[in-house]
Design a protein around this motif. Structure first.
Motif, PDB file in Angstrom:
ATOM      1  N   TYR A 166      -5.041  14.532   0.193  1.00 13.04           N
ATOM      2  CA  TYR A 166      -5.521  13.197   0.542  1.00 13.04           C
ATOM      3  C   TYR A 166      -5.551  13.083   2.072  1.00 13.04           C
ATOM      4  CZ  TYR A 166      -5.220   8.134   1.156  1.00 13.04           C
ATOM      5  OH  TYR A 166      -5.426   6.844   1.556  1.00 13.04           O
ATOM      6  N   SER A 213      -3.343  -0.188  -6.306  1.00 15.98           N
ATOM      7  CA  SER A 213      -4.690  -0.142  -5.725  1.00 15.98           C
ATOM      8  C   SER A 213      -5.698   0.488  -6.663  1.00 15.98           C
ATOM      9  CB  SER A 213      -4.705   0.690  -4.448  1.00 15.98           C
ATOM     10  OG  SER A 213      -4.073   0.005  -3.414  1.00 15.98           O
ATOM     11  N   SER A 233       0.981   2.926  -6.764  1.00 18.30           N
ATOM     12  CA  SER A 233       0.203   1.838  -6.170  1.00 18.30           C
ATOM     13  C   SER A 233      -0.555   1.090  -7.246  1.00 18.30           C
ATOM     14  CB  SER A 233      -0.800   2.475  -5.197  1.00 18.30           C
ATOM     15  OG  SER A 233      -1.682   1.521  -4.697  1.00 18.30           O
ATOM     16  N   GLY A 282       0.819  -1.213   0.000  1.00 19.48           N
ATOM     17  CA  GLY A 282       0.000   0.000   0.000  1.00 19.48           C
ATOM     18  C   GLY A 282       0.848   1.257   0.000  1.00 19.48           C
ATOM     19  N   SER A 283       0.415   2.273  -0.764  1.00 20.91           N
ATOM     20  CA  SER A 283       1.181   3.517  -0.723  1.00 20.91           C
ATOM     21  C   SER A 283       0.945   4.242   0.591  1.00 20.91           C
ATOM     22  CB  SER A 283       0.908   4.435  -1.920  1.00 20.91           C
ATOM     23  OG  SER A 283      -0.416   4.429  -2.284  1.00 20.91           O
ATOM     24  N   GLN A 284      -0.142   3.899   1.248  1.00 22.13           N
ATOM     25  CA  GLN A 284      -0.360   4.441   2.592  1.00 22.13           C
ATOM     26  C   GLN A 284       0.836   4.096   3.489  1.00 22.13           C
ATOM     27  OE1 GLN A 284      -2.903   6.280   3.431  1.00 22.13           O
ATOM     28  NE2 GLN A 284      -2.457   6.391   5.592  1.00 22.13           N
ATOM     29  N   ASN A 294      -6.148  14.040  -5.530  1.00 24.90           N
ATOM     30  CA  ASN A 294      -7.247  13.634  -4.659  1.00 24.90           C
ATOM     31  C   ASN A 294      -7.322  14.650  -3.523  1.00 24.90           C
ATOM     32  OD1 ASN A 294      -9.112  12.387  -3.050  1.00 24.90           O
ATOM     33  ND2 ASN A 294      -7.867  10.599  -2.562  1.00 24.90           N
ATOM     34  N   ASP A 296       3.360  11.561  -4.896  1.00 23.27           N
ATOM     35  CA  ASP A 296       2.406  10.467  -4.656  1.00 23.27           C
ATOM     36  C   ASP A 296       1.537  10.345  -5.908  1.00 23.27           C
ATOM     37  OD1 ASP A 296       0.766   8.593  -3.502  1.00 23.27           O
ATOM     38  OD2 ASP A 296      -0.367  10.033  -2.306  1.00 23.27           O
ATOM     39  N   PRO A 335      -0.803   7.665  -7.376  1.00 24.24           N
ATOM     40  CA  PRO A 335      -1.543   6.422  -7.574  1.00 24.24           C
ATOM     41  C   PRO A 335      -2.443   6.427  -8.810  1.00 24.24           C
ATOM     42  CG  PRO A 335      -2.549   7.712  -5.805  1.00 24.24           C
ATOM     43  CD  PRO A 335      -1.323   8.458  -6.247  1.00 24.24           C
ATOM     44  N   TYR A 336      -2.704   7.638  -9.364  1.00 24.18           N
ATOM     45  CA  TYR A 336      -3.669   7.732 -10.469  1.00 24.18           C
ATOM     46  C   TYR A 336      -3.005   7.962 -11.833  1.00 24.18           C
ATOM     47  CZ  TYR A 336      -6.650   8.428  -6.426  1.00 24.18           C
ATOM     48  OH  TYR A 336      -7.293   8.263  -5.223  1.00 24.18           O
ATOM     49  N   ARG A 388      -3.228  -5.276  -2.151  1.00 20.78           N
ATOM     50  CA  ARG A 388      -2.406  -4.417  -1.286  1.00 20.78           C
ATOM     51  C   ARG A 388      -0.951  -4.379  -1.778  1.00 20.78           C
ATOM     52  NH1 ARG A 388      -4.306  -0.831  -0.326  1.00 20.78           N
ATOM     53  NH2 ARG A 388      -3.250  -0.093   1.522  1.00 20.78           N
TER      54      ARG A 388
HETATM   55  C1  LIG Z   1      -3.443  10.312  -3.229  1.00 23.22           C
HETATM   56  C2  LIG Z   1      -3.501   8.966  -2.578  1.00 23.22           C
HETATM   57  N1  LIG Z   1      -2.387   8.440  -2.023  1.00 23.22           N
HETATM   58  C3  LIG Z   1      -2.397   7.231  -1.449  1.00 23.22           C
HETATM   59  C4  LIG Z   1      -3.551   6.462  -1.370  1.00 23.22           C
HETATM   60  C5  LIG Z   1      -3.483   5.126  -0.670  1.00 23.22           C
HETATM   61  O1  LIG Z   1      -3.466   4.069  -1.564  1.00 23.22           O
HETATM   62  P1  LIG Z   1      -3.064   2.567  -1.187  1.00 23.22           P
HETATM   63  O2  LIG Z   1      -4.289   1.748  -1.405  1.00 23.22           O
HETATM   64  O3  LIG Z   1      -1.957   2.191  -2.132  1.00 23.22           O
HETATM   65  O4  LIG Z   1      -2.588   2.541   0.226  1.00 23.22           O
HETATM   66  C6  LIG Z   1      -4.746   6.981  -1.905  1.00 23.22           C
HETATM   67  C7  LIG Z   1      -5.996   6.235  -1.773  1.00 23.22           C
HETATM   68  O5  LIG Z   1      -7.089   6.779  -1.892  1.00 23.22           O
HETATM   69  C8  LIG Z   1      -4.704   8.253  -2.534  1.00 23.22           C
HETATM   70  O6  LIG Z   1      -5.804   8.797  -3.080  1.00 23.22           O
END
Ligand SMILES: Cc1ncc(COP(=O)(O)O)c(C=O)c1O
Length: 492
Positions: A207, A316, A314, A181-183, A256, A284, A286-287, A324
């Motif tokens: 975010y 995700s 990510s 997860g990038s989280q 986001n 960051d 992810p999109y 994950r």
């Molecule tokens: C900008 C951003 N960073 C990180 C994440 C977390 O993603 P991950 O599912 O890889 O933990 C999200 C998820 O909504 C996000 O929008």
């Protein structure tokens, strides 16, 4: 009463020594409930200490409920608290030990769970968009050929997957760390590279979980506004000089919650400033793979010869959050430090999932999946924009994103997104109110609409209901909207 023994050479203050000795005697029963402690002045004289030493010790004991000062009786030892009555075992009350769910989140979840509801609040795609068949076949193959890796695997990630990711991002495998997860990537970055009290520059709104990470790391967050061209970089030089931040955090592609993309000119400007002021950049992204319109803009990482950027992405959002799997790409020294820290946190990402993702990338399945996915997201975004145009009253504005998951919509003054949220709940529609992502009047009027979870017919119906809720509020409040165009550019 035996005399207390105070050690004047100890670094523990005398009043604390006295307090602890009295406490010990209360707990051991040698000072039973009802015992009168010596008057402060008498005890001070006996011990040869200042009276405030005794006063402070008694004050702390009273604060703990162990003694009580009674008029005319001096200080008296209190009885122990009454134990709960014997009886059947009561369930442990864990809820009192942790924070309860954010009320906005529980309101939204309550709406989303109702049948017939429409959710613009999700942070994922509808399940029909996950490449379930292809992933299922890869999992089956792993087991049917006896190749399924079921051990722990290396801390930095399954090497073939690191190589495959490195090839896509344009770095070496040693610069890639696979994470669950990038989280987790953002969490580790905040713990490994920042000390409490240090400063990080963050786009606001941002975010929501990133803001939470920085808050829990005890670092100071300096907010920077975002407009249609992404993070506003003009004021950064002054911020860098004034606050001397260690890191800057940005979501340059399909932000986001705003859906905006940072322009190439701003990316270059940001990199120049970061190098001049020695500030690391966390990109960051992810999109980024989910661009369906407009021209792609090179990543900050690809424009950065000096090694200032830590790129985080990510699977995700582009494949499924269910595996994950995410990664960061950074100079090897950073990868090594963060890998060491992750070893004590989640140990490793699931090796089997990494094996499957590696095959998904190498066999061209990822590219095929993205080619199918992008036009679907494009159609859903168009359906959302068409519905907004058709149903929303004058004064409601929005930014049309070229990719990603979210569209940001701004209500005219004096409307508030929170008020709309409760009205929309009655219509069975959920979204995330803008002030969830940051402060300010424009955030309070903002609503984040996800267009990847609802399908096209739901999008049309959902916006119709939402627009009806907006009109109802306008009628009930009897307010005329301020339909002047939004100020020069900022979307929040
Ligand atoms: C900008 C951003 N960073 C990180 C994440 C977390 O993603 P991950 O599912 O890889 O933990 C999200 C998820 O909504 C996000 O929008």
């Amino acid at each position: 009463m035996d005399v207390f023994e105070l050690d004047r050479s100890s670094s523990t203050p005398l009043y604390q020594q006295l307090r602890e000795q009295i406490k010990q005697r209360i707990f051991s029963g040698s000072l039973p409930a009802g015992t009168r402690l010596p008057p402060e002045r008498t005890l001070a004289n006996t011990l040869g200490v200042n009276r405030t030493t005794v006063v402070n010790a008694y004050r702390d004991l009273a604060a703990e409920g162990l003694v009580e000062g009674r008029v005319g009786h001096g200080t008296v030892v209190m009885p122990p608290p009454t134990p709960p009555p014997d009886g059947p075992v009561r369930p442990m009350h864990w809820a009192s030990m942790s924070e309860s769910e954010d009320p906005v989140v529980s309101d939204i979840n309550a709406v989303v769970r109702r049948s017939g509801s429409i959710s613009f609040a999700h942070g994922e795609m509808s399940p029909d968009l996950f490449p379930a068949t292809a992933l299922g076949q890869l999992f089956s193959r792993a087991f049917s050929t006896g190749k399924a890796p079921l051990g722990y695997g290396p801390v930095a990630g399954y090497l073939p997957l690191r190589e495959a990711i490195a090839g896509r991002v344009g770095v070496t495998p040693g610069e890639v760390l696979v994470l669950s997860g990038s989280q987790l990537a953002l969490y580790l970055i905040s713990r490994v590279l920042l000390q409490p009290g240090e400063t990080v520059v963050v786009e606001v709104p941002s975010y929501i979980n990133t803001l939470g990470i920085f808050e829990s790391a005890g670092v100071r967050v300096v907010p920077v506004p975002v407009d249609r061209d992404g993070m506003q970089v003009d004021g950064l030089a002054e911020i860098f000089l004034r606050y001397r931040p260690k890191l800057l955090f940005t979501v340059p592609n399909f932000h986001n919650p705003l859906g905006v993309t940072m322009s190439l000119a701003r990316r270059r400007q940001l990199l120049t400033l970061a190098a001049r002021h020695q500030v690391g950049i966390v990109e960051d992204d992810p999109y980024g793979e989910l661009q369906f319109a407009g021209d792609p803009v090179p990543s900050l990482k690809s424009l950065d010869p000096g090694g200032y950027v830590i790129y985080v992405s990510s699977f995700s959002k582009s494949v499924t959050p269910g595996l994950r799997l995410a990664w960061l790409a950074a100079p090897p020294a950073v990868v090594e430090r963060i890998a060491a820290a992750r070893g004590t946190l989640d140990f490793r990402a699931a090796l089997l999932n990494q094996w499957v993702m590696d095959a998904f990338l190498r066999e061209g399945l990822m590219d095929g999946h993205l080619q199918q996915l992008r036009p679907v997201l494009h159609r859903r975004r168009d359906a959302l924009v068409a519905a907004l145009r058709q149903h929303m009253p004058a004064g409601v504005t929005w930014h049309v994103p070229n990719g990603g998951y979210h569209l940001w919509c701004t209500l005219p003054r004096p409307l508030r997104a929170r008020r709309l949220l409760s009205e929309a709940a009655r219509e069975g529609v959920a979204f995330i109110p803008g002030d969830y992502y940051g402060p300010g009047d424009e955030a309070r009027r903002g609503i984040r609409l996800n267009f990847t979870y609802p399908r096209e017919p739901e999008i049309a119906e959902g916006v119709k209901r939402l627009a009806a809720a907006v009109r109802r509020i306008l009628k009930e409040e009897g307010t005329a909207v301020d339909s002047r165009p939004e100020l020069s550019g900022p979307v929040v």
